[in-house]
Motif scaffolding. Structure first.
Motif, mmCIF file in Angstrom:
data_model
loop_
_atom_site.group_PDB
_atom_site.id
_atom_site.type_symbol
_atom_site.label_atom_id
_atom_site.label_comp_id
_atom_site.label_asym_id
_atom_site.label_seq_id
_atom_site.Cartn_x
_atom_site.Cartn_y
_atom_site.Cartn_z
ATOM 1 N N ASP B 82 -73.728 20.447 12.656
ATOM 2 C CA ASP B 82 -73.392 19.113 13.160
ATOM 3 C C ASP B 82 -73.094 18.153 12.010
ATOM 4 N N PRO B 84 -72.166 14.078 11.480
ATOM 5 C CA PRO B 84 -71.958 12.755 12.109
ATOM 6 C C PRO B 84 -70.532 12.273 11.830
ATOM 7 N N PHE B 111 -70.717 12.929 29.210
ATOM 8 C CA PHE B 111 -71.862 13.805 28.956
ATOM 9 C C PHE B 111 -71.810 15.041 29.839
ATOM 10 N N HIS B 132 -67.117 18.782 21.055
ATOM 11 C CA HIS B 132 -67.404 17.365 21.346
ATOM 12 C C HIS B 132 -66.242 16.449 20.985
ATOM 13 N N CYS B 160 -67.673 12.456 21.613
ATOM 14 C CA CYS B 160 -69.057 12.764 21.981
ATOM 15 C C CYS B 160 -69.049 13.317 23.405
ATOM 16 N N ASN B 163 -72.520 18.113 25.759
ATOM 17 C CA ASN B 163 -73.929 17.880 25.441
ATOM 18 C C ASN B 163 -74.035 17.241 24.061
ATOM 19 N N CYS B 164 -73.981 15.936 24.062
ATOM 20 C CA CYS B 164 -73.889 15.196 22.803
ATOM 21 C C CYS B 164 -74.833 13.999 22.850
ATOM 22 N N SER B 165 -75.741 13.934 21.878
ATOM 23 C CA SER B 165 -76.713 12.831 21.839
ATOM 24 C C SER B 165 -76.302 11.713 20.903
ATOM 25 N N GLY B 166 -75.164 11.867 20.239
ATOM 26 C CA GLY B 166 -74.647 10.850 19.322
ATOM 27 C C GLY B 166 -73.364 11.390 18.722
ATOM 28 N N ALA B 167 -72.395 10.552 18.480
ATOM 29 C CA ALA B 167 -71.070 11.022 18.068
ATOM 30 C C ALA B 167 -71.153 11.914 16.833
ATOM 31 N N HIS B 168 -70.606 13.096 16.959
ATOM 32 C CA HIS B 168 -70.615 14.037 15.842
ATOM 33 C C HIS B 168 -69.632 15.162 16.128
#
Lengths: 143, 338
Positions: B82, B84, B111, B132, B160, B163-168
């Protein structure tokens, strides 16, 4: 010839929202941030847990959850139905606004982590899915 | 210290740690490049090389038994690497290859599920996955199935989705397992497959010196020879043939027809290729070319930039904003006055 050298939470989120740390949910009335923080400090002190500062930003709509007694690095935790990047995005914006310097951001798939400076050390916000909801934790820094 | 400088410092420490733990450059395969060109991008999480739930083996060889996320290292059951990246940042192919699958129908931050992705097959039998991404309508998908792409070439933009918890960007390097008949993720960090590391972009250069750092005086109609040297400060070797060939071309505006083109220029805007067959990172390459005094007598300047052919232009600022001041004279240079 080289021409030149190289150039190269909303505070309001906390207002009117219960911090609710270590406290059972379901209170009939919502305490003020001051009352909530004071209560959380009292509870935290009773079990040796680091308290959350008053005014600490909280994702709107997030509900506080009970903290495991054996996880002393955990300062606070909430649960939200806003899955995905909402919590991470909120804290990337809200922490600096609340006066906390972010020292590292680590977004990922199942996990997003933000390290930020508090007086006396570094804490983390960790956002991750749990049981179909998004769990948000504030905890002492760990590698 | 800013987040970016902290990330850079952390990146350097992680690299140092990698060498100390015995998986350093000596065993590097160095055949893939980072899937982006922004030098500010660093590592969030690597591959969990241990498939046991709650037990993690990170890319440095360290084992974690707590199932917790460890920034810059690993989180449990993670199958990729991953990075960022702000929404809609450029994503590049990690190696020459052919696009074999794309999905662009999810929203840029929608999401759930896999989200948008591009899958590229490479000549070494491996495949790379870029997850993503932004939606197709948001520029997330920059290459079509069947399209050949070059290492370092932009193939999409980050998002994002899924399944993404923050843009990456979630990057996977897949290897075919003939026993199980399935693609399995391998760990490019542990295998040292990068030609470049976080903090170092694929194609980059620093100005070193040139044959004449002052004004070139050219008699009208005559041609002089000029050379300039740049240090390869990027992560990939420079070559003077094939895709990604490094060239010296006119700049400001890019690729304009030059009034000083000499007979040895391959094109009106292209002064020359790299003099030697290849230049490794951290070494110096020379570019030699002629300048012809075609215009009327007077003072001029001609700007140049490096170009990795079919990939992208270099950062001109990093080249010191390279240009050659030129005076075209009607009388021979260095002839004493009568």
């Amino acid at each position: 010839m080289p021409r030149s050298t190289v150039i190269t939470l909303l505070f309001a989120g906390a207002v009117g929202t219960s911090c609710g740390l270590d406290m059972p949910t379901g209170s009939a009335s919502t305490p003020s941030p001051f009352e909530s923080a004071a209560a959380s400090r009292a509870v935290a002190s009773a079990i040796g847990r680091t308290p959350l500062p008053s005014g600490f930003p909280i994702l709107p709509g997030a509900s506080p959850v009970a903290l495991a007694d054996d996880d002393h690095g955990l300062i606070a935790a909430w649960s939200s139905d806003r899955l995905g990047s909402a919590a991470y995005d909120f804290y990337v914006d809200a922490l600096p606004r609340a006066g906390y310097e972010i020292v590292g951001t680590y977004p990922g798939g199942d996990v997003a982590l933000i390290r930020f400076q508090v007086s006396g050390g570094i804490w983390q916000v960790v956002s991750l899915p749990r049981d179909g909801r998004q769990r948000i934790e504030v905890r002492l820094d760990r590698p | 210290m800013s987040p970016r400088s902290l990330r850079a410092a952390a990146s350097a420490l992680l690299q140092l740690a990698l060498v100390c733990w015995g998986v350093g450059p000596a065993v590097a395969a160095d055949d893939y490049t980072l899937p982006f060109s922004d030098p500010g991008v660093s590592l969030s999480y690597g591959v969990d090389r241990d498939r046991t739930v709650g037990r993690q083996l990170d890319w440095t060889g360290q084992v974690w038994l707590d199932g917790s996320p460890h920034y810059g290292r690993v989180y449990d059951q993670h199958t990729g690497v991953d990075y960022p990246m702000a929404l809609r940042s450029d994503v590049a192919a990690a190696k020459d290859g052919t696009v074999v699958d794309v999905e662009g129908g999810f929203g840029t931050t929608q999401f759930g599920a896999f989200g948008n992705f591009i899958r590229v097959a490479h000549a070494d039998g491996r495949q790379t996955l870029y997850y993503h991404l932004a939606s197709a309508t948001d520029g997330g998908i920059g290459a079509a199935v069947g399209e050949d792409v070059a290492a370092g070439e932009r193939i999409g933009r980050s998002g994002c989705s899924g399944n993404c918890s923050g843009a990456h960007l979630h990057f996977e390097l897949l290897t075919w397992n003939s026993k199980t008949g399935a693609w399995v993720p391998s760990d490019p960090l542990a295998e040292r497959r990068w030609t470049t590391w976080p903090g170092r972009i694929a194609f980059d250069a620093d100005y070193v010196r040139e044959s004449n750092g002052g004004t070139e005086v050219i008699q009208r109609g005559q041609t002089i020879t000029h050379w300039v040297e740049f240090r390869n400060s990027g992560g990939r070797p420079w070559r003077n043939a094939g895709t990604g060939r490094v060239e010296l071309a006119t700049w400001d505006p890019a690729a304009h027809a030059s009034a000083f083109r000499a007979a040895d220029w391959p094109d009106t805007w292209l002064a020359t290729y790299l003099d030697t067959a290849s230049v490794a990172p951290d070494t110096t390459g020379r570019f030699t070319f002629g300048l012809k005094g075609s215009p009327a007598a007077g003072s001029y300047s001609e700007s140049f930039n490096l170009l990795a052919e079919s990939v992208h232009w270099f950062d001109w600022g990093r080249l010191g904003g390279y240009y050659v001041p030129i005076t075209v004279s009607n009388v021979p240079h260095n002839v004493p006055p009568p």
